[in-house]
Design a protein around this motif. Structure first.
Motif, short mmCIF file in Angstrom:
data_model
loop_
_atom_site.label_atom_id
_atom_site.label_comp_id
_atom_site.label_asym_id
_atom_site.label_seq_id
_atom_site.Cartn_x
_atom_site.Cartn_y
_atom_site.Cartn_z
N ALA A 112 11.29 3.35 -0.27
CA ALA A 112 11.28 4.07 1.01
C ALA A 112 10.36 3.38 2.02
N ILE A 113 9.21 2.92 1.56
CA ILE A 113 8.27 2.21 2.44
C ILE A 113 8.89 0.89 2.91
N GLU A 114 9.47 0.15 1.97
CA GLU A 114 10.12 -1.11 2.33
C GLU A 114 11.29 -0.88 3.29
N ALA A 115 12.05 0.20 3.08
CA ALA A 115 13.19 0.50 3.97
C ALA A 115 12.70 0.76 5.39
N THR A 116 11.57 1.44 5.52
CA THR A 116 11.01 1.69 6.86
C THR A 116 10.62 0.38 7.52
N ALA A 117 9.98 -0.52 6.77
CA ALA A 117 9.59 -1.83 7.32
C ALA A 117 10.84 -2.62 7.73
N HIS A 118 11.90 -2.54 6.94
CA HIS A 118 13.14 -3.25 7.28
C HIS A 118 13.82 -2.62 8.50
N ASP A 119 13.77 -1.30 8.62
CA ASP A 119 14.33 -0.67 9.82
C ASP A 119 13.60 -1.18 11.06
N TYR A 120 12.28 -1.29 10.97
CA TYR A 120 11.46 -1.78 12.07
C TYR A 120 11.83 -3.22 12.44
N ALA A 138 0.89 3.11 17.76
CA ALA A 138 -0.03 2.19 18.45
C ALA A 138 0.28 0.80 17.91
N LYS A 139 1.00 0.00 18.72
CA LYS A 139 1.33 -1.38 18.34
C LYS A 139 0.43 -2.27 19.19
N ARG A 140 -0.39 -3.10 18.52
CA ARG A 140 -1.38 -3.88 19.24
C ARG A 140 -1.43 -5.30 18.72
N ASN A 141 -1.92 -6.18 19.60
CA ASN A 141 -2.21 -7.55 19.21
C ASN A 141 -3.47 -7.98 19.93
N LEU A 142 -4.15 -8.97 19.35
CA LEU A 142 -5.36 -9.49 19.96
C LEU A 142 -4.97 -10.43 21.08
N VAL A 143 -5.63 -10.29 22.23
CA VAL A 143 -5.33 -11.15 23.37
C VAL A 143 -6.63 -11.72 23.92
N ASP A 144 -6.54 -12.91 24.46
CA ASP A 144 -7.70 -13.57 25.05
C ASP A 144 -7.52 -13.52 26.57
N ARG A 145 -8.21 -12.58 27.18
CA ARG A 145 -8.14 -12.42 28.63
C ARG A 145 -9.54 -12.60 29.20
N ARG A 199 2.41 -5.56 4.81
CA ARG A 199 2.40 -6.84 5.55
C ARG A 199 3.85 -7.28 5.70
N LEU A 200 4.24 -7.55 6.94
CA LEU A 200 5.60 -7.96 7.23
C LEU A 200 5.53 -9.31 7.94
N GLU A 201 6.28 -10.28 7.42
CA GLU A 201 6.27 -11.61 8.01
C GLU A 201 7.68 -12.02 8.39
N SER A 202 7.82 -12.52 9.60
CA SER A 202 9.08 -13.10 10.07
C SER A 202 8.77 -14.53 10.51
N PRO A 203 9.78 -15.30 10.92
CA PRO A 203 9.48 -16.66 11.37
C PRO A 203 8.57 -16.71 12.60
N TRP A 204 8.50 -15.60 13.34
CA TRP A 204 7.76 -15.61 14.60
C TRP A 204 6.45 -14.83 14.57
N PHE A 205 6.39 -13.78 13.73
CA PHE A 205 5.26 -12.85 13.77
C PHE A 205 4.78 -12.47 12.38
N ILE A 206 3.55 -12.01 12.32
CA ILE A 206 3.02 -11.30 11.15
C ILE A 206 2.53 -9.96 11.64
N ASP A 207 3.03 -8.91 11.02
CA ASP A 207 2.62 -7.54 11.35
C ASP A 207 1.92 -6.93 10.15
N ALA A 234 0.55 -0.63 14.15
CA ALA A 234 0.98 -1.99 13.85
C ALA A 234 0.04 -2.95 14.57
N LEU A 235 -0.62 -3.82 13.81
CA LEU A 235 -1.44 -4.88 14.38
C LEU A 235 -0.73 -6.18 14.04
N TRP A 236 -0.45 -7.00 15.07
CA TRP A 236 0.40 -8.18 14.84
C TRP A 236 -0.16 -9.38 15.57
N HIS A 237 0.34 -10.56 15.14
CA HIS A 237 0.06 -11.78 15.88
C HIS A 237 1.26 -12.71 15.79
#
Length: 150
Positions: free
Chosen positions: A32-40, A61-68, A116-124, A140-143
Motif C-alpha cells: 500500500a505504501i509503495e502503491a502510494t509512491a507509484h501513484d505520486y 508540504a513539498k519542498r526543496n532546498l534553494v540557493d537564493r 525514498r523515491l528515485e527517478s532519472p531526474w529527482f530524488i524525493d 516531500a523533500l526533494w532535489h
C-alpha cells in the motif's frame, strides 16, 4: 540497591534507550505504501492529475532546498494543488520506456512511513501517514539530480 530494583532500573533504561521494538510491517502495508509512491510518481509521468491527487494529503508540504541570495536557508515550496496543476499541464509527462524509478520503504512506524523515491531526474524523501486505512504523502523533500555532462 537490592538486585530486583537494579533489574527493574536496567530494564527501564533499556526500554527508554531502545524503545519498544515494533513488529515489521506486513506485506500488504508495504504494498500500500509503495502503491502510494507509484501513484505520486507514475501519475506525474503519465500526466494523470487524479492519480497524483489521490496520493497526496490536501495539506501536502513539498519542498526543496534553494540557493537564493535574498533568503537564508531557502526553501522552494509547492502545495498539493500546485503539483496537481503541473501534472495536468504535463510538466513531467514522459514516455513509459524512460520510467526508470525505484521506491524504497525506509521505515514504517504504525501509521507513519518514510520512503525514498528515485527517478532519472529527482530524488524525493516522502513522509506518509495512514488515514482511515489509506496511505497519503504528507511531506516531500526533494532535489534535482545533477545532469550528466555530454
Amino acid at each position: 540497591m537490592p538486585p530486583a530494583t537494579m533489574r527493574f532500573l536496567l530494564l527501564g533504561m533499556l526500554w527508554v534507550a531502545g524503545g519498544a521494538s515494533a513488529a515489521p510491517p506486513d506485506a500488504a502495508t508495504l504494498r500500500a505504501i509503495e502503491a502510494t509512491a507509484h501513484d505520486y510518481m507514475d501519475g506525474q509521468l503519465e500526466g494523470d492529475p487524479a492519480r497524483v491527487a489521490r496520493a497526496l494529503h490536501p495539506d501536502l508540504a513539498k519542498r526543496n532546498l534553494v540557493d537564493r541570495p535574498d533568503e537564508t536557508l531557502g526553501l522552494g515550496r509547492m502545495s498539493a494543488d500546485e503539483l496537481v496543476r503541473l501534472t495536468r499541464e504535463g510538466a513531467l509527462k514522459t514516455p513509459r520506456e524512460q520510467w526508470q524509478r525505484t521506491v524504497s520503504v525506509l521505515q514504517v512506524d504504525e501509521d507513519i512511513a518514510t520512503v525514498r523515491l528515485e527517478s532519472p531526474w529527482f530524488i524525493d524523501h516522502l513522509q506518509m501517514g495512514r488515514f482511515d486505512g489509506r496511505w497519503v504523502i504528507v511531506n516531500a523533500l526533494w532535489h534535482r539530480k545533477p545532469r550528466p555532462r555530454s
